[in-house]
Design an enzyme around this catalytic site. Sequence first.
Site, PDB file in Angstrom:
ATOM      1  N   TYR A 198      14.232 -40.980 -67.084  1.00 20.25           N
ATOM      2  CA  TYR A 198      13.324 -39.901 -67.511  1.00 20.25           C
ATOM      3  C   TYR A 198      11.869 -40.355 -67.511  1.00 20.25           C
ATOM      4  CZ  TYR A 198      16.828 -36.386 -68.373  1.00 20.25           C
ATOM      5  OH  TYR A 198      17.812 -35.444 -68.179  1.00 20.25           O
TER       6      TYR A 198
ATOM      7  N   ASP B 162       9.539 -29.278 -66.234  1.00 20.34           N
ATOM      8  CA  ASP B 162       8.284 -29.935 -65.824  1.00 20.34           C
ATOM      9  C   ASP B 162       7.018 -29.258 -66.329  1.00 20.34           C
ATOM     10  OD1 ASP B 162       8.006 -27.676 -64.096  1.00 20.34           O
ATOM     11  OD2 ASP B 162       8.973 -28.742 -62.434  1.00 20.34           O
TER      12      ASP B 162
ATOM     13  N   HIS C 276      15.780 -25.077 -70.603  1.00 18.76           N
ATOM     14  CA  HIS C 276      16.315 -26.446 -70.687  1.00 18.76           C
ATOM     15  C   HIS C 276      15.326 -27.424 -71.307  1.00 18.76           C
ATOM     16  CE1 HIS C 276      19.423 -25.549 -67.231  1.00 18.76           C
ATOM     17  NE2 HIS C 276      19.749 -25.011 -68.381  1.00 18.76           N
TER      18      HIS C 276
ATOM     19  N   CYS D 128      12.919 -43.970 -83.096  1.00 17.41           N
ATOM     20  CA  CYS D 128      12.250 -42.980 -83.951  1.00 17.41           C
ATOM     21  C   CYS D 128      11.581 -43.668 -85.144  1.00 17.41           C
ATOM     22  CB  CYS D 128      13.290 -41.977 -84.441  1.00 17.41           C
ATOM     23  SG  CYS D 128      12.623 -40.748 -85.572  1.00 17.41           S
TER      24      CYS D 128
ATOM     25  N   ASN E 223      15.469 -18.797 -51.524  1.00 15.00           N
ATOM     26  CA  ASN E 223      16.047 -20.143 -51.451  1.00 15.00           C
ATOM     27  C   ASN E 223      16.325 -20.440 -49.973  1.00 15.00           C
ATOM     28  OD1 ASN E 223      17.826 -22.449 -51.655  1.00 15.00           O
ATOM     29  ND2 ASN E 223      18.329 -21.807 -53.732  1.00 15.00           N
ATOM     30  N   PRO E 224      15.973 -21.609 -49.481  1.00 14.33           N
ATOM     31  CA  PRO E 224      16.263 -21.902 -48.066  1.00 14.33           C
ATOM     32  C   PRO E 224      17.755 -21.967 -47.761  1.00 14.33           C
ATOM     33  CG  PRO E 224      14.979 -23.688 -49.093  1.00 14.33           C
ATOM     34  CD  PRO E 224      15.280 -22.703 -50.167  1.00 14.33           C
TER      35      PRO E 224
HETATM   36  P1  OAD Z   1      19.268 -27.732 -58.197  1.00 10.03           P
HETATM   37  O1  OAD Z   1      18.758 -29.090 -57.815  1.00 10.03           O
HETATM   38  O2  OAD Z   1      20.692 -27.571 -58.521  1.00 10.03           O
HETATM   39  O3  OAD Z   1      18.985 -26.722 -57.001  1.00 10.03           O
HETATM   40  C1  OAD Z   1      17.752 -26.638 -56.375  1.00 10.03           C
HETATM   41  C2  OAD Z   1      17.801 -25.447 -55.452  1.00 10.03           C
HETATM   42  O4  OAD Z   1      16.508 -25.279 -54.911  1.00 10.03           O
HETATM   43  C3  OAD Z   1      18.756 -25.591 -54.272  1.00 10.03           C
HETATM   44  O5  OAD Z   1      19.567 -24.426 -54.173  1.00 10.03           O
HETATM   45  C4  OAD Z   1      17.836 -25.733 -53.069  1.00 10.03           C
HETATM   46  O6  OAD Z   1      18.380 -25.119 -51.899  1.00 10.03           O
HETATM   47  C5  OAD Z   1      16.630 -24.965 -53.542  1.00 10.03           C
HETATM   48  N1  OAD Z   1      15.359 -25.367 -52.919  1.00 10.03           N
HETATM   49  C6  OAD Z   1      14.992 -26.575 -52.441  1.00 10.03           C
HETATM   50  N2  OAD Z   1      13.726 -26.543 -51.991  1.00 10.03           N
HETATM   51  C7  OAD Z   1      13.277 -25.271 -52.193  1.00 10.03           C
HETATM   52  C8  OAD Z   1      12.040 -24.618 -51.946  1.00 10.03           C
HETATM   53  N3  OAD Z   1      10.999 -25.244 -51.399  1.00 10.03           N
HETATM   54  N4  OAD Z   1      11.936 -23.311 -52.294  1.00 10.03           N
HETATM   55  C9  OAD Z   1      12.992 -22.652 -52.855  1.00 10.03           C
HETATM   56  N5  OAD Z   1      14.176 -23.223 -53.108  1.00 10.03           N
HETATM   57  C10 OAD Z   1      14.313 -24.522 -52.778  1.00 10.03           C
HETATM   58  O7  OAD Z   1      18.322 -27.213 -59.349  1.00 10.03           O
HETATM   59  P2  OAD Z   1      18.590 -26.103 -60.445  1.00 10.03           P
HETATM   60  O8  OAD Z   1      19.298 -24.929 -59.873  1.00 10.03           O
HETATM   61  O9  OAD Z   1      17.308 -25.906 -61.142  1.00 10.03           O
HETATM   62  O10 OAD Z   1      19.797 -29.017 -65.822  1.00 10.03           O
HETATM   63  O11 OAD Z   1      19.571 -26.857 -61.408  1.00 10.03           O
HETATM   64  C11 OAD Z   1      19.915 -26.236 -62.601  1.00 10.03           C
HETATM   65  C12 OAD Z   1      20.012 -27.234 -63.683  1.00 10.03           C
HETATM   66  O12 OAD Z   1      20.930 -28.250 -63.323  1.00 10.03           O
HETATM   67  C13 OAD Z   1      18.733 -27.988 -63.965  1.00 10.03           C
HETATM   68  O13 OAD Z   1      17.909 -27.339 -64.878  1.00 10.03           O
HETATM   69  C14 OAD Z   1      19.246 -29.253 -64.526  1.00 10.03           C
HETATM   70  C15 OAD Z   1      20.288 -29.502 -63.479  1.00 10.03           C
HETATM   71  O14 OAD Z   1      21.101 -30.515 -63.648  1.00 10.03           O
HETATM   72  C16 OAD Z   1      19.673 -29.937 -66.763  1.00 10.03           C
HETATM   73  O15 OAD Z   1      19.022 -30.939 -66.659  1.00 10.03           O
HETATM   74  C17 OAD Z   1      20.420 -29.539 -67.975  1.00 10.03           C
END
Ligand code: OAD
Length: 247
Positions: free
Chosen positions: A70, A107, A122, A150, A216-217
Amino acid sequence: MSAFHIPQGLIEQLRTARQVAVLTGAGISAESGVPTFRDAQTGLWAQYDPQELATRRAFQQNPQLVWAWYAWRRGLVAQAVPNPGHHALVTLERFTPHFTLITQNVDGLHAQAGSQNVIELHGNIKRIKCFDHDHPVDHWEEETDVQPYCPVCGSALRPDVVWFGESLPAVALHTAVNAARTCDIFLSIGTSALVQPAASLPIEAHQRRITVVEINPHPTPLTPYATYVLPGPAGEILPALVAQVTQ
Ligand code: OAD
């Protein structure tokens, strides 16, 4: 003229919508240089699966490793700036009577871009709390290889993010569900639509037969349910879409 075809029906719907709900995931920050969760990691962290680091169990077994991961991600986020996708959502929010931006991202780039009504489902990687009692901590040693503790209770410090298996902040989740249940149109942007309960929000909107848009791509489990699928990078599609809606 935009390189992406934006359907006229979608432009009209966004122009007249009174309530817009947006769900974003790691993909919207990819063009800011923040790696997504499911893309392979590079460099030092290539051997680790983020999904196995982002758990309570991983932290209990090896707090120093999870802290270091992290700390590295915090470093990336500290250097990252919002991209045109984040900025387009700020413009859309100003244009829309009631706009809710639900993000799975930790972020803080939406707020940094100027988005106002942001729900962080999250948590936020820039906040730190303790493992045992959730004591918020303002100052800590930002060393990747030293696990800090802590000052109040002595338990290990961790990022104030939601790990797999943990509950989401109740108020944030309630507000997000409410937005999905009341919006006129729902946009799902840059998320793999795999992680619950966030992934159920656009499905909830779909079940109300309102328009669901996916940007989404790559296809996701949401794709078959989306009214409009705009395949491509959010940093290019969103500015093109929002420019046509607000012109
Ligand atoms: P993921 O990493 O699972 O998915 C990212 C998505 O973004 C994928 O479907 C890619 O195809 C898409 N992608 C990549 N580049 C892109 C771009 N330039 N424009 C648009 N889309 C693009 O991320 P999340 O769906 O956010 O949770 O994951 C959900 C949660 O799972 C996160 O918040 C995190 C993770 O583990 C925790 O940390 C609890």
